[in-house]
Design an enzyme around this catalytic site. Structure first.
Site, PDB file in Angstrom:
ATOM      1  N   GLU A 249       0.868  -1.184   0.000  1.00 40.36           N
ATOM      2  CA  GLU A 249       0.000   0.000   0.000  1.00 40.36           C
ATOM      3  C   GLU A 249       0.899   1.226   0.000  1.00 40.36           C
ATOM      4  O   GLU A 249       2.015   1.159   0.515  1.00 40.36           O
ATOM      5  CB  GLU A 249      -0.849   0.040   1.279  1.00 40.36           C
ATOM      6  CG  GLU A 249      -1.830  -1.096   1.415  1.00 40.36           C
ATOM      7  CD  GLU A 249      -2.368  -1.233   2.845  1.00 40.36           C
ATOM      8  OE1 GLU A 249      -3.071  -2.205   3.109  1.00 40.36           O
ATOM      9  OE2 GLU A 249      -2.053  -0.378   3.689  1.00 40.36           O
ATOM     10  N   LYS A 251       2.591   4.455   1.370  1.00 38.86           N
ATOM     11  CA  LYS A 251       2.800   4.953   2.731  1.00 38.86           C
ATOM     12  C   LYS A 251       2.521   6.457   2.691  1.00 38.86           C
ATOM     13  O   LYS A 251       3.290   7.235   2.128  1.00 38.86           O
ATOM     14  CB  LYS A 251       4.224   4.680   3.209  1.00 38.86           C
ATOM     15  CG  LYS A 251       4.430   5.047   4.659  1.00 38.86           C
ATOM     16  CD  LYS A 251       5.787   4.575   5.166  1.00 38.86           C
ATOM     17  CE  LYS A 251       5.915   4.706   6.673  1.00 38.86           C
ATOM     18  NZ  LYS A 251       5.642   6.014   7.206  1.00 38.86           N
ATOM     19  N   ARG A 256      -1.573   9.298  11.770  1.00 38.99           N
ATOM     20  CA  ARG A 256      -2.415   8.125  11.947  1.00 38.99           C
ATOM     21  C   ARG A 256      -3.639   8.472  12.784  1.00 38.99           C
ATOM     22  O   ARG A 256      -3.522   9.192  13.773  1.00 38.99           O
ATOM     23  CB  ARG A 256      -1.591   7.059  12.654  1.00 38.99           C
ATOM     24  CG  ARG A 256      -2.216   5.700  12.757  1.00 38.99           C
ATOM     25  CD  ARG A 256      -1.141   4.738  13.193  1.00 38.99           C
ATOM     26  NE  ARG A 256      -1.585   3.375  13.278  1.00 38.99           N
ATOM     27  CZ  ARG A 256      -0.747   2.339  13.249  1.00 38.99           C
ATOM     28  NH1 ARG A 256       0.560   2.548  13.123  1.00 38.99           N
ATOM     29  NH2 ARG A 256      -1.197   1.116  13.358  1.00 38.99           N
ATOM     30  N   ARG A 271      -2.067   8.629  17.117  1.00 46.13           N
ATOM     31  CA  ARG A 271      -1.032   7.596  17.204  1.00 46.13           C
ATOM     32  C   ARG A 271      -0.597   7.382  18.649  1.00 46.13           C
ATOM     33  O   ARG A 271      -0.283   6.280  19.051  1.00 46.13           O
ATOM     34  CB  ARG A 271       0.144   8.055  16.334  1.00 46.13           C
ATOM     35  CG  ARG A 271       1.461   7.395  16.535  1.00 46.13           C
ATOM     36  CD  ARG A 271       1.445   6.009  15.924  1.00 46.13           C
ATOM     37  NE  ARG A 271       2.782   5.433  15.918  1.00 46.13           N
ATOM     38  CZ  ARG A 271       3.448   5.054  16.994  1.00 46.13           C
ATOM     39  NH1 ARG A 271       2.910   5.195  18.170  1.00 46.13           N
ATOM     40  NH2 ARG A 271       4.643   4.534  16.887  1.00 46.13           N
ATOM     41  N   GLU A 301      -4.618   6.853   7.639  1.00 52.56           N
ATOM     42  CA  GLU A 301      -3.699   7.980   7.692  1.00 52.56           C
ATOM     43  C   GLU A 301      -4.453   9.190   7.129  1.00 52.56           C
ATOM     44  O   GLU A 301      -5.023   9.116   6.029  1.00 52.56           O
ATOM     45  CB  GLU A 301      -2.470   7.642   6.846  1.00 52.56           C
ATOM     46  CG  GLU A 301      -1.329   8.602   6.985  1.00 52.56           C
ATOM     47  CD  GLU A 301      -0.407   8.314   8.167  1.00 52.56           C
ATOM     48  OE1 GLU A 301      -0.712   7.428   9.004  1.00 52.56           O
ATOM     49  OE2 GLU A 301       0.627   8.997   8.254  1.00 52.56           O
ATOM     50  N   PHE A 341      -6.566   1.930   6.231  1.00 52.40           N
ATOM     51  CA  PHE A 341      -5.720   0.786   5.847  1.00 52.40           C
ATOM     52  C   PHE A 341      -5.934  -0.472   6.686  1.00 52.40           C
ATOM     53  O   PHE A 341      -5.357  -1.503   6.389  1.00 52.40           O
ATOM     54  CB  PHE A 341      -4.241   1.177   5.788  1.00 52.40           C
ATOM     55  CG  PHE A 341      -3.685   1.802   7.045  1.00 52.40           C
ATOM     56  CD1 PHE A 341      -3.473   1.046   8.184  1.00 52.40           C
ATOM     57  CD2 PHE A 341      -3.349   3.155   7.063  1.00 52.40           C
ATOM     58  CE1 PHE A 341      -2.956   1.610   9.324  1.00 52.40           C
ATOM     59  CE2 PHE A 341      -2.829   3.734   8.212  1.00 52.40           C
ATOM     60  CZ  PHE A 341      -2.631   2.956   9.348  1.00 52.40           C
ATOM     61  N   ARG A 417       5.798  -4.449  17.057  1.00 51.19           N
ATOM     62  CA  ARG A 417       6.513  -4.218  15.815  1.00 51.19           C
ATOM     63  C   ARG A 417       6.872  -5.597  15.281  1.00 51.19           C
ATOM     64  O   ARG A 417       7.263  -6.469  16.048  1.00 51.19           O
ATOM     65  CB  ARG A 417       7.792  -3.444  16.119  1.00 51.19           C
ATOM     66  CG  ARG A 417       8.344  -2.685  14.939  1.00 51.19           C
ATOM     67  CD  ARG A 417       9.579  -1.924  15.360  1.00 51.19           C
ATOM     68  NE  ARG A 417       9.311  -0.681  16.064  1.00 51.19           N
ATOM     69  CZ  ARG A 417       8.882   0.442  15.494  1.00 51.19           C
ATOM     70  NH1 ARG A 417       8.672   0.486  14.202  1.00 51.19           N
ATOM     71  NH2 ARG A 417       8.693   1.521  16.211  1.00 51.19           N
ATOM     72  N   LYS A 423       8.044  -1.276   6.417  1.00 50.21           N
ATOM     73  CA  LYS A 423       7.964   0.042   5.773  1.00 50.21           C
ATOM     74  C   LYS A 423       9.148   0.205   4.850  1.00 50.21           C
ATOM     75  O   LYS A 423      10.263  -0.229   5.159  1.00 50.21           O
ATOM     76  CB  LYS A 423       7.905   1.154   6.813  1.00 50.21           C
ATOM     77  CG  LYS A 423       9.024   1.190   7.808  1.00 50.21           C
ATOM     78  CD  LYS A 423       8.819   2.345   8.766  1.00 50.21           C
ATOM     79  CE  LYS A 423       9.656   2.138  10.011  1.00 50.21           C
ATOM     80  NZ  LYS A 423       9.564   3.201  10.974  1.00 50.21           N
TER      81      LYS A 423
HETATM   82  P1  AMP Z   1       6.842   5.241  10.704  1.00 45.86           P
HETATM   83  O1  AMP Z   1       6.088   6.338  11.389  1.00 45.86           O
HETATM   84  O2  AMP Z   1       7.849   5.730   9.726  1.00 45.86           O
HETATM   85  O3  AMP Z   1       7.369   4.206  11.659  1.00 45.86           O
HETATM   86  O4  AMP Z   1       5.767   4.428   9.810  1.00 45.86           O
HETATM   87  C1  AMP Z   1       4.606   3.867  10.329  1.00 45.86           C
HETATM   88  C2  AMP Z   1       3.435   4.830  10.134  1.00 45.86           C
HETATM   89  O5  AMP Z   1       3.136   4.974   8.750  1.00 45.86           O
HETATM   90  C3  AMP Z   1       2.147   4.322  10.708  1.00 45.86           C
HETATM   91  O6  AMP Z   1       2.077   4.587  12.089  1.00 45.86           O
HETATM   92  C4  AMP Z   1       1.102   5.107   9.931  1.00 45.86           C
HETATM   93  O7  AMP Z   1       0.848   6.340  10.591  1.00 45.86           O
HETATM   94  C5  AMP Z   1       1.800   5.451   8.633  1.00 45.86           C
HETATM   95  N1  AMP Z   1       1.198   4.857   7.413  1.00 45.86           N
HETATM   96  C6  AMP Z   1       1.059   5.512   6.257  1.00 45.86           C
HETATM   97  N2  AMP Z   1       0.508   4.728   5.330  1.00 45.86           N
HETATM   98  C7  AMP Z   1       0.258   3.533   5.903  1.00 45.86           C
HETATM   99  C8  AMP Z   1      -0.305   2.298   5.432  1.00 45.86           C
HETATM  100  N3  AMP Z   1      -0.726   2.130   4.183  1.00 45.86           N
HETATM  101  N4  AMP Z   1      -0.379   1.270   6.331  1.00 45.86           N
HETATM  102  C9  AMP Z   1       0.046   1.412   7.601  1.00 45.86           C
HETATM  103  N5  AMP Z   1       0.595   2.556   8.089  1.00 45.86           N
HETATM  104  C10 AMP Z   1       0.706   3.606   7.249  1.00 45.86           C
END
Ligand code: AMP
Length: 581
Positions: A249, A251, A256, A271, A301, A341, A417, A423
């Site tokens: 998907e 990002k 969130r 979040r 998101e 999502f 996690r 990611k």
């Molecule tokens: P990070 O903040 O870099 O650790 O990445 C995780 C965050 O990406 C999640 O907490 C979501 O807020 C965001 N996110 C954006 N797009 C998506 C998606 N398609 N699925 C899950 N999380 C997503």
């Protein structure tokens, strides 16, 4: 249990910052507690009367607490303020005056439940006469307790209890209180991840034992601790973990949002599990009108977009919506779209244990593809790394942050996690596979131009999950705009403490220590070994540091315990060398 007895435990807890000692003291306290009061005790030891996601703050200003103390002990407010200036702490002031007063409260039998109810009342007063009501209620209980209890009671409404007890410490102690060891901690943590409510979990555990914990399910209105993604150094590595068929998907680079819907009632959580319902009336309306279900908990998101050009806006614009005033006006100016999502709960059933692909089908049945506010995130099925790179490049060219790769048969892992989500982010120079989320621990005063801002540099750290402590990893002075320096200065005013906080481990000393509360995303060239920092410190005292760190953005949607962990730093340090070979 009497409040006086609880206050004796507060004394012991205050006297140590060693985790094992804290756990030992807490487990003795819990052993003495029964099922009707354990929940309240869990809130009270963290200075609260409700789970942290409820906006029920006991909050009183110093002046109000001083008035209550004056009234309780029959002295002038002036005298209280004078003593407070001398002692530097309102609790000590109350305690001293309680010792001198002739009240017969030394053998106070006031119960924990009675004090809890009074504090809860203080938190709930609103409207006309609020200040007076708070003062008189606090004065009434101060009058009925002994000096040690008075000390802690006066500190609770001010938020100046200095116990430094994190949730993991409470969970370990709950298990030890009932079984003598930590074996039930994972079960307690599972229930906590589903409800985020330590008091509720503790009460369930004390009433119904381990069996009761196993039956804990998601509850609409109680935020779920979010599932988190892992990272891999390359697309090939990701495919190795995910197999020959997996989902991808986009990002989205917004924030969130968890939507909790029950009939026409909608709650939103951020979040970091804060209730943000009032901040986003457009999302609340969208959820009411566009989601096709009776009840659900779903995650997505939120991104701001320009309704004229229909373009999605960068994070810096989206984040302007995260404010508490002029909410309606901003909602018109920068409307949000929520890209859903995942769905965790649907029409009365917890569906976190269903595999991703089934949850996705259910999500498609309730979220429209082209809703005005609620839209489903695009999903494509991938088979190999070239599929991933193709979609990744497409996503980047559309200004998105990268991809989220998802295992098709994985359940939703609340609070965890794992490689069920990977990611895959755009990274500026390609050295580190991700940015690091650091917690702000202290500030250095500025020199030159920066004296204007007050703050010249920041001391930041990461979370040591095993120890439930924060370890330092870097000084940071680059990448902040003038405005951001001013913001840090403002934060420093709010969060400063006169000593190193109990949960911080450090070999360096900033000009001012801050309560670990604020998370910032930092980009660095490399993770290097360092004798100065305590993150991942080995037996020779060598830890890890960030090389050439610069601020990417403030992550005020995160709790300090959600920042990057020491274990992740160790992994990232290893990965960067694999990549360079
Ligand atoms: P990070 O903040 O870099 O650790 O990445 C995780 C965050 O990406 C999640 O907490 C979501 O807020 C965001 N996110 C954006 N797009 C998506 C998606 N398609 N699925 C899950 N999380 C997503």
């Amino acid at each position: 249990m009497t409040f006086s007895n609880l206050a004796k435990y507060y004394e012991q807890l205050e006297a140590t910052s060693k985790r094992l000692e804290l756990i030992d003291i807490l487990s003795r306290l819990f052993k003495e507690s029964d099922a009707t009061e354990i929940g309240k005790i869990c809130y009270l030891i963290q200075g609260r009367v409700a789970p942290f996601f409820e906006a029920t703050e006991i909050g009183m200003a110093e002046s109000g607490v001083a008035s209550a103390i004056a009234r309780a002990y029959g002295v002038d407010k002036e005298q209280v303020v004078k003593l407070y200036r001398k002692l530097g702490n309102m609790g000590l002031t109350a305690s001293k005056l309680a010792e001198n007063s002739k009240s017969e409260a030394r053998n106070s039998k006031l119960s924990v439940a009675e004090v809890f109810e009074s504090l809860r009342k203080i938190a709930e007063f609103s409207g006309e006469g609020t200040v007076e009501n708070k003062v008189s209620t606090l004065a009434a209980i101060l009058q009925k307790v002994d000096p040690i209890s008075a000390k802690h009671l006066a500190n609770i409404p001010l938020g100046t209890l200095r116990l430094g007890i994190g949730d993991p410490t409470v969970m370990d102690a709950l298990s030890i209180a009932k079984t003598g060891d930590k074996k039930l901690r994972p079960l307690i943590e599972d229930a906590y991840n589903k409800t985020s409510d330590l008091g509720y979990v503790a009460e369930t555990f004390f009433k119904y034992g381990a069996k009761g914990l196993e039956k804990v399910e998601l509850i609409v209105g109680k935020p779920v601790r979010p599932a988190l993604a892992e990272r891999t150094p390359s697309a090939d590595e990701a495919v190795k973990r995910l197999g020959t068929e997996f989902a991808a998907e986009p990002k989205f680079d917004g924030f969130r949002v968890a939507v909790h819907k029950n009939g026409n009632e909608v709650h939103l959580f951020s979040r970091n599990l804060e209730d943000t319902t009032l901040a986003f009336p457009d999302l609340v309306n969208g959820a009411k009108l566009e989601l096709k279900c009776k009840s659900c908990i779903l995650e997505g998101e939120a991104i701001a977009y320009n309704p004229l050009t229909e373009e999605f806006l960068p994070f810096q614009e989206t984040t302007k919506r995260r404010r508490k005033y002029n909410v309606e006006e901003k909602a018109k100016e920068l409307p949000l779209v929520l890209f859903a999502f995942d769905v965790l709960y649907l029409n009365g059933r917890d569906i976190t244990q269903k595999p991703y692909k089934e949850r996705r089908k259910l999500l498609e049945s309730i979220v429209p593809a082209d809703g005005k506010v609620m839209r489903i995130a695009e999903e494509r099925i991938m088979h190999n790394s070239s599929d991933v790179l193709k979609f990744f490049n497409e996503a980047i060219s559309e200004g998105l942050e990268g991809l989220m790769l998802k295992k098709l048969d994985a359940p939703y892992k609340a609070g965890g996690r794992g490689f069920h989500w990977i990611k895959f982010k755009r990274s500026q120079s390609g050295d580190l596979s991700d940015t690091v989320d650091c917690v702000l621990l202290g500030v250095y005063s500025g020199r030159g131009k920066r004296t204007d801002f007050g703050v010249g540099g920041l001391l930041v750290g990461v979370y040591d999950k095993k120890q439930d402590k924060f370890a330092t990893i870097s000084r940071l002075g680059t990448g902040l705009t003038d405005e951001e320096f001013r913001y840090v200065n403002e934060l420093a005013g709010k969060l400063k403490v006169d000593h190193k906080p109990a949960r911080v481990v450090s070999k360096v000393e900033p000009t001012i220590w801050l309560e670990p509360k604020v998370v910032l995303e930092v980009y660095a060239d490399e993770i290097t070994k360092s004798p100065n920092h305590t993150a991942g410190e080995d037996e020779n005292g060598i830890g890890y540091a960030l090389r050439f760190p610069r601020l990417v953005k403030f992550r005020d949607d995160r709790q300090p315990e959600d920042c990057t962990t020491v274990d992740e730093i160790l992994k990232m340090a290893k990965q960067q060398y694999v990549k360079k070979k």
